[in-house]
Design an enzyme around this catalytic site. Sequence first.
Site, PDB file in Angstrom:
ATOM      1  CB  SER A  22     -17.913  -5.769 -21.925  1.00 16.91           C
ATOM      2  OG  SER A  22     -19.078  -5.654 -21.497  1.00 16.91           O
ATOM      3  CG  ASN A 109     -27.998   1.413 -17.757  1.00 19.63           C
ATOM      4  OD1 ASN A 109     -27.620  -0.003 -18.399  1.00 19.63           O
ATOM      5  ND2 ASN A 109     -28.230   2.334 -18.405  1.00 19.63           N
ATOM      6  CB  THR A 154      15.415   4.228  12.061  1.00 19.29           C
ATOM      7  OG1 THR A 154      16.553   4.302  13.063  1.00 19.29           O
ATOM      8  CG2 THR A 154      14.036   3.222  13.395  1.00 19.29           C
ATOM      9  CG  HIS A 155      17.150   6.753   9.016  1.00 13.10           C
ATOM     10  ND1 HIS A 155      16.340   8.146   8.940  1.00 13.10           N
ATOM     11  CD2 HIS A 155      16.836   6.887  10.416  1.00 13.10           C
ATOM     12  CE1 HIS A 155      15.776   7.869   9.519  1.00 13.10           C
ATOM     13  NE2 HIS A 155      16.081   8.404  11.052  1.00 13.10           N
ATOM     14  CB  SER A 276      21.567 -15.654 -14.312  1.00 14.35           C
ATOM     15  OG  SER A 276      22.533 -14.935 -15.257  1.00 14.35           O
ATOM     16  CE  LYS A 282      22.587 -12.928  -9.247  1.00 15.23           C
ATOM     17  NZ  LYS A 282      22.541 -11.900 -10.095  1.00 15.23           N
ATOM     18  CG  ASN A 284      18.583 -13.484  -9.414  1.00 17.82           C
ATOM     19  OD1 ASN A 284      19.655 -13.722  -9.213  1.00 17.82           O
ATOM     20  ND2 ASN A 284      18.818 -13.825 -11.279  1.00 17.82           N
ATOM     21  CD  GLU A 289      14.159  -9.061  -7.840  1.00 20.65           C
ATOM     22  OE1 GLU A 289      15.141  -8.448  -8.358  1.00 20.65           O
ATOM     23  OE2 GLU A 289      14.614 -10.367  -8.638  1.00 20.65           O
ATOM     24  CE1 TYR A 316     -23.467   1.474 -17.515  1.00 24.82           C
ATOM     25  CE2 TYR A 316     -23.880   1.697 -20.003  1.00 24.82           C
ATOM     26  CZ  TYR A 316     -23.085   0.921 -19.263  1.00 24.82           C
ATOM     27  OH  TYR A 316     -22.084   0.569 -19.201  1.00 24.82           O
ATOM     28  CD  GLN A 321     -18.577  -2.142 -22.184  1.00 21.90           C
ATOM     29  OE1 GLN A 321     -20.062  -2.580 -21.993  1.00 21.90           O
ATOM     30  NE2 GLN A 321     -17.644  -2.523 -23.571  1.00 21.90           N
ATOM     31  CE  LYS A 324     -18.630  -4.804 -16.589  1.00 24.09           C
ATOM     32  NZ  LYS A 324     -18.884  -3.504 -15.846  1.00 24.09           N
TER      33      LYS A 324
HETATM   34  N1  ARG Z   1     -21.136  -4.449 -21.140  1.00 24.43           N
HETATM   35  C1  ARG Z   1     -22.202  -3.113 -19.572  1.00 24.43           C
HETATM   36  C2  ARG Z   1     -21.331  -2.458 -18.936  1.00 24.43           C
HETATM   37  O1  ARG Z   1     -20.277  -3.204 -18.983  1.00 24.43           O
HETATM   38  C3  ARG Z   1     -23.063  -3.694 -19.675  1.00 24.43           C
HETATM   39  C4  ARG Z   1     -24.554  -2.503 -19.541  1.00 24.43           C
HETATM   40  C5  ARG Z   1     -24.532  -1.952 -20.925  1.00 24.43           C
HETATM   41  N2  ARG Z   1     -25.699  -0.978 -21.079  1.00 24.43           N
HETATM   42  C6  ARG Z   1     -26.086  -0.008 -21.645  1.00 24.43           C
HETATM   43  N3  ARG Z   1     -27.028   0.645 -21.672  1.00 24.43           N
HETATM   44  N4  ARG Z   1     -24.719   0.033 -22.550  1.00 24.43           N
HETATM   45  O2  ARG Z   1     -21.333  -1.493 -17.972  1.00 24.43           O
END
Ligand code: ARG
Length: 460
Positions: A22, A109, A154-155, A276, A282, A284, A289, A316, A321, A324
Amino acid sequence: MKLWAGRFKKETDSLMDDFNASIRFDSRMYRQDILGSAAHVRMLGECGIISSADAQLIRKTLFEILDDIEKGKIEFDVAAEDIHMNIENILIDRIGQVGKKLHTGRSRNDQVALDFRMYLRDEIKAIKNLLIDLGSILLKLSEKNIDTIMPGYTHLQRAQPITLAHHLIAYFQMFRRDMERLDDCYKRVNIMPLGSGALASTTHPINRMMVAEELGFDRITENSLDGVSDRDFAIELASCLSIIMVHLSRFSEEIILWSTLEFGFIELDDAYSTGSSIMPQKKNPDAAELVRGKSGRVFGSLMSLLTVMKGLPLAYNKDMQEDKEALFDAVDTVKGCLMVFTRMLDTMKINKCCMLRAAKGGFTNATDLADYLVKKGVPFRDCHEIVGKMVAYCIEKKIALEDLTLEEMQSFSGHISKDVYDEISLDACVNGRKVPGGPAAESVLASIESGKAFLDEQKQ
Ligand code: ARG
């Protein structure tokens, strides 16, 4: 060598390393990870779990690592999986055996839950500040447009006359609630999970409050299983962000409509418009948007988080993961949208005369004519009927209600006298609505004052 490799006989496949890692997206939490570890290790030292000399060396080295990261001197390693193990590896590289004591009484964790909460605390504050900026611009524009008459719809059909200030203050109320919602969400983000361990806390005599205090948390989590597996706070923030995007998207839709030739209510500044590649004429409203379009991404993040969490057994699971990327993308998107949107509003040109012209058409004063008859003693349902007939007559003659002669008016109702013209002027229609929350200048000014007081409180 991986920090957890003790029980393994084989290396992980590089494909698995990539899939599992990660670091690509959690490296942005490096600061929170280091501050969290520094607080943890100080506590380990003060509680006599490791020697204070070791604690001090680890803490000092962690801050040196932080400095080096900020100076761009450090490259993270995918093989080390995530930000937590990258930093721990660097620490061990620098101070050897002593560095290996940092992870005492802690698990990744509870560590990741801590870092995520700390990271989101900062982002909530940043988003709130952007909402405050947007709110101030809305109040400034409202003050300047307290008498700018436009049709209310309205509408999407012209309904009754209001002012641009009244319309803008409607959005101010939405963003005000968004700020309040973020404050509320912050309360549930700002709870300290460290000490939950992997799931069942620890046998070491740690002091969780000491860590919470150093890191500025209001309180600590009260169940170690929940401490590592709760992501409600992330879902809640994604909901708050989604609601912000609903508001920005509705507003964008109006900006897009208003900047058409058909409406002509506003003209966006060149700096926030695009052209454009084929049609030379144009201009825009791409900024609006894109904001409208990006709302879909943020709602998607909320859906991802709900779906990731819904089937997970305690405590956990690696699925988490996935929390994030979804939330980071939502946070980045909302920040980007708020910044551009505020500048776009602040620089747009308002065509007061087009707004007034639109308010004059479409019989927006018909309700006021009916109310005039009510004030003369006619029951409202009858008034509605009479004015409906007058409107039909005017449509045929292609004129407005106020263009009717007194004789013509009186042919519809004997209760009409010449004071009618003043009563159904657009100015009277707007400024007669002095009810709190109504469009009359005095009511809108009161909302502006209350809005200013609210923003001042937020800034403290
Ligand atoms: N990179 C992991 C996460 O974002 C960290 C926690 C990992 N814990 C584990 N027991 N593998 O959740």
